[in-house]
Design an enzyme around this catalytic site. Structure first.
Site, PDB file in Angstrom:
ATOM      1  N   HIS A   1     -10.420   0.606   0.648  1.00 20.08           N
ATOM      2  CA  HIS A   1     -10.907  -0.248   1.918  1.00 20.08           C
ATOM      3  C   HIS A   1     -12.249  -0.611   2.107  1.00 20.08           C
ATOM      4  CE1 HIS A   1      -6.806   1.006   3.136  1.00 20.08           C
ATOM      5  NE2 HIS A   1      -6.775  -0.111   3.709  1.00 20.08           N
TER       6      HIS A   1
ATOM      7  N   GLU B   1       0.912  -1.083  -0.084  1.00 22.01           N
ATOM      8  CA  GLU B   1       0.037   0.114   0.138  1.00 22.01           C
ATOM      9  C   GLU B   1       0.910   1.378  -0.007  1.00 22.01           C
ATOM     10  OE1 GLU B   1      -2.434  -0.627   3.617  1.00 22.01           O
ATOM     11  OE2 GLU B   1      -4.123  -1.619   2.292  1.00 22.01           O
TER      12      GLU B   1
END
Length: 107
Positions: free
Chosen positions: A59, A25
């Site tokens: 997310h 990420e």
């Protein structure tokens, strides 16, 4: 070791969730997206906000997980909204640190 065991019973899942995903990420959102935006005529804050909202948005797939765990739709949306908020804010924080420490060359 007890901390990790309480998180998951699978060492590979622990490794993925606690090491691999956060590193990837950071490489993607700070190392690639933020750096790309900064080098392509976006202002500092536009770059930070765009990359952080993208980070928060990635997310949102957890809504599927919550629904599979028999959360109500309202509860799943609430959980994901909160998750989006705190991951976006975290993205802003680490983006500011990333830019202020000038670590672009590390990534």
């Amino acid at each position: 070791r007890v901390l990790f065991r309480s998180y998951s019973s699978d060492t590979w899942v622990d490794l993925r969730n606690l090491v691999i995903c956060p590193l990837l990420e950071e490489l993607l959102y700070r190392g690639n997206i933020l750096t790309f935006l900064l080098h392509n005529d976006y202002s500092l804050w536009e770059s930070i906000l765009i990359s952080s909202v993208a980070f928060g948005s990635c997310h949102l797939h957890f809504i599927y997980t919550f629904l599979k765990q028999d959360y109500s739709v309202a509860s799943a949306v609430s959980q994901c909204s909160f998750m989006f908020l705190y991951t976006t804010l975290f993205g802003i924080l680490v983006s500011v640190v990333y830019v202020r420490t000038d670590r672009k060359s590390v990534v």
